[in-house]
Design an enzyme around this catalytic site. Structure first.
Site, PDB file in Angstrom:
ATOM      1  N   THR A 313       0.838  -1.205   0.000  1.00  0.00           N
ATOM      2  CA  THR A 313       0.000   0.000   0.000  1.00  0.00           C
ATOM      3  C   THR A 313       0.868   1.248   0.000  1.00  0.00           C
ATOM      4  O   THR A 313       0.615   2.206  -0.736  1.00  0.00           O
ATOM      5  CB  THR A 313      -0.930   0.009   1.230  1.00  0.00           C
ATOM      6  OG1 THR A 313      -1.773  -1.139   1.190  1.00  0.00           O
ATOM      7  CG2 THR A 313      -1.790   1.264   1.246  1.00  0.00           C
ATOM      8  N   TRP A 316       2.663   1.509  -3.377  1.00  0.00           N
ATOM      9  CA  TRP A 316       1.738   1.899  -4.449  1.00  0.00           C
ATOM     10  C   TRP A 316       1.659   3.414  -4.564  1.00  0.00           C
ATOM     11  O   TRP A 316       1.531   3.948  -5.662  1.00  0.00           O
ATOM     12  CB  TRP A 316       0.347   1.324  -4.164  1.00  0.00           C
ATOM     13  CG  TRP A 316      -0.682   1.712  -5.193  1.00  0.00           C
ATOM     14  CD1 TRP A 316      -0.982   1.046  -6.339  1.00  0.00           C
ATOM     15  CD2 TRP A 316      -1.558   2.851  -5.162  1.00  0.00           C
ATOM     16  NE1 TRP A 316      -1.984   1.698  -7.032  1.00  0.00           N
ATOM     17  CE2 TRP A 316      -2.352   2.805  -6.330  1.00  0.00           C
ATOM     18  CE3 TRP A 316      -1.739   3.893  -4.264  1.00  0.00           C
ATOM     19  CZ2 TRP A 316      -3.313   3.775  -6.617  1.00  0.00           C
ATOM     20  CZ3 TRP A 316      -2.698   4.869  -4.543  1.00  0.00           C
ATOM     21  CH2 TRP A 316      -3.469   4.788  -5.706  1.00  0.00           C
ATOM     22  N   HIS A 317       1.752   4.121  -3.431  1.00  0.00           N
ATOM     23  CA  HIS A 317       1.591   5.569  -3.456  1.00  0.00           C
ATOM     24  C   HIS A 317       2.785   6.289  -4.063  1.00  0.00           C
ATOM     25  O   HIS A 317       2.644   7.447  -4.476  1.00  0.00           O
ATOM     26  CB  HIS A 317       1.331   6.096  -2.045  1.00  0.00           C
ATOM     27  CG  HIS A 317      -0.093   5.920  -1.615  1.00  0.00           C
ATOM     28  ND1 HIS A 317      -0.564   4.746  -1.081  1.00  0.00           N
ATOM     29  CD2 HIS A 317      -1.151   6.771  -1.656  1.00  0.00           C
ATOM     30  CE1 HIS A 317      -1.858   4.879  -0.801  1.00  0.00           C
ATOM     31  NE2 HIS A 317      -2.240   6.091  -1.155  1.00  0.00           N
ATOM     32  N   GLY A 318       3.910   5.652  -4.133  1.00  0.00           N
ATOM     33  CA  GLY A 318       5.032   6.333  -4.774  1.00  0.00           C
ATOM     34  C   GLY A 318       6.344   5.604  -4.598  1.00  0.00           C
ATOM     35  O   GLY A 318       6.544   4.879  -3.616  1.00  0.00           O
ATOM     36  N   PHE A 469       0.687   9.631  -8.186  1.00  0.00           N
ATOM     37  CA  PHE A 469       0.561   8.248  -7.751  1.00  0.00           C
ATOM     38  C   PHE A 469       0.051   7.353  -8.878  1.00  0.00           C
ATOM     39  O   PHE A 469       0.083   6.166  -8.749  1.00  0.00           O
ATOM     40  CB  PHE A 469      -0.377   8.149  -6.552  1.00  0.00           C
ATOM     41  CG  PHE A 469       0.017   9.106  -5.439  1.00  0.00           C
ATOM     42  CD1 PHE A 469       1.336   9.244  -5.082  1.00  0.00           C
ATOM     43  CD2 PHE A 469      -0.934   9.857  -4.795  1.00  0.00           C
ATOM     44  CE1 PHE A 469       1.707  10.121  -4.071  1.00  0.00           C
ATOM     45  CE2 PHE A 469      -0.564  10.733  -3.774  1.00  0.00           C
ATOM     46  CZ  PHE A 469       0.749  10.879  -3.432  1.00  0.00           C
TER      47      PHE A 469
END
Length: 469
Positions: A313, A316-318, A469
């Site tokens: 998680t 995934w954001h960066g 993102f």
């Protein structure tokens, strides 16, 4: 192109709606949506349209193979190829530079670092494509027999660049059969304008005020200033992303698609677990259904599965270690709540458990905001009073006083005020009064559009956080 853009609001969207409703022919309407979606996506960088179409082509072919070969090795191979291609494209464009840089830093190497411009929305549409082929493999949905209908599902511009992550199973019926009433269009446009107002009136203002705190040298901040800065960022990212989700859901409804909610007033939560049931719901449910449960869920290696999910998680954001740290940070609190903390919180008055969540969330946004670990350490040091910074500074008081009405509105609408008002109206208003309510709603829509237009004219500060993102 973004929704909070005058070209979109006064040219692209009206033209799309007019052309879409010129005919009731389903094929014509689908074609209009595909063309406008590809134009919307190509507005910034046309070449990435071909990456999107290639990805859809791979998933289309493999979906058909899976359905024809169900239960055989060919189906498993087709699933593996489709998931592998989607993750490879995501990894190449988003994470290859980060991976090489990390290897260089860890082993003292000087390998050339790949430099790619990130295709907008690839994190979202890659997950949508994966959910489609996995659901076909599981037998939850039938494979789409038309490449163009699958392309429309993935590329539909309301949710293409920033979600919510819409699963094929949620709109499979509406791709082929959807009926749009005037009430759908009205409700959709109202939802869209409310989301636009959240973005332009609250998120943009919060972001502008935020720069005075997070952009200042850490040594000039007070403890109150550091905490207030993270409060502003918490407001910015919530209203920015939930506003975009509102716009996406509203625009989808205009064209007959009903997307699931993506935010449910997360700041009213009294635990981290509850917060993540309310924040970015489509992402949380994706990781639950396609990663956590297949790994074993609560049945075996529960906490290992939990930390794998939260590592992913964050990643995934960066492509940055601060996002990984942010994800694991929330994973730790959720694990603690499962072990014992939820029982402790349950015995406390609600105000204390709610305060606990707000403190945890604001500290989490600090990890999320600062990619530079030196700045992060310094900022956290100020927040916890470890740097010798004063408790208060005049600037904090002036910013609060000068923006008091805005701040009250921003905090108030973090609460479920609108649903409660709507429920009261529906319960007590007569038929004649409902006509008046709808008239007021129309007037409100024009007022919100005028307000947002006034703020957008000549405004250079109009960021959208989730584009990266």
């Amino acid at each position: 192109m973004v929704f909070s853009n005058l070209i979109f609001l006064y040219l692209f969207l009206p033209l799309n709606i007019i052309l879409y409703y010129l005919s009731k022919n389903k094929t014509y309407r689908n074609l209009v949506l595909i063309l406008f979606s590809l134009l919307f996506y190509a507005w910034g960088e046309p070449v990435w349209v071909f990456v999107l179409m290639f990805s859809v082509g791979v998933d289309y072919c493999n979906g058909r193979i899976i359905e024809r070969s169900r239960g055989r090795l060919a189906a498993k191979l087709a699933l593996a190829v489709s998931v592998g291609v989607n993750l490879s494209l995501l990894g190449l464009f988003k994470y290859s530079g980060f991976l090489v840089s990390s290897v260089n830093a860890a082993f003292g190497l000087s390998l050339p670092v790949p430099q790619f411009i990130l295709p907008i929305g690839i994190s979202f549409y890659s997950f949508q494509a994966i959910s489609y082929v996995v659901d076909v493999y599981r037998g939850d949905v039938a494979a789409q027999k038309s490449y163009y209908k699958l392309l429309m599902y993935v590329s539909l511009y309301p949710q293409l660049v920033a979600g919510p992550i819409v699963r094929y199973s949620q709109i499979a019926v509406e791709i082929d059969e959807r009926r749009t009433t005037s009430q759908d269009v009205s409700l959709g446009l109202t939802r869209m304008l409310c989301g636009l107002t959240k973005k332009v009136v609250i998120a943009n203002v919060a972001g502008k005020l935020l720069e005075g705190f997070t952009g200042a040298p850490v040594g000039t901040l007070s403890v109150a200033g550091a905490w207030f800065g993270m409060l502003l960022f918490g407001l910015q990212i919530y209203y920015d992303f939930s506003g975009y989700s509102d716009m996406a859901i509203g625009l989808g409804q205009v064209f007959g698609f009903h997307y699931q909610e993506n935010f449910n007033y997360p700041y009213v939560s009294s635990s981290v677990t509850e917060f993540w049931r309310r924040w970015h719901i489509s992402l949380s449910s994706f990781f639950r259904d396609y990663v956590y449960i297949p790994l074993g869920g609560n049945r075996r290696r529960q906490y290992l599965n939990l930390f794998i999910v939260w590592f992913l998680t964050g990643l995934w954001h960066g492509p940055s270690w601060n996002f990984v740290l942010w994800g694991l940070y929330f994973g730790v609190f959720i694990a603690l709540e499962r072990l014992f903390l939820s029982k402790v919180l349950g015995r406390l008055p609600l105000v204390f458990s709610h305060l606990y969540l707000l403190v945890v969330a604001l500290l989490g946004w600090t990890l999320f905001y600062f990619e530079d670990f030196g700045r992060l350490r310094g900022y956290l040091g100020v927040m916890f009073g470890l740097s010798g910074a004063p408790l208060w500074e005049t600037k904090v008081g002036l910013v609060i006083l000068n923006n008091l009405l805005w701040l009250i509105v921003a905090l108030l609408f973090c609460l479920p005020v609108v649903p409660h008002v709507k429920a009261l109206i529906a319960r007590y208003a007569s038929h004649r009064q409902m006509v008046l309510v709808r008239l007021c709603e129309t007037v409100m829509n024009f007022a919100l559009l005028f307000l947002c237009t006034s703020l957008l004219v000549g405004q250079s500060f109009n960021p959208f956080l989730y584009f990266r993102f």
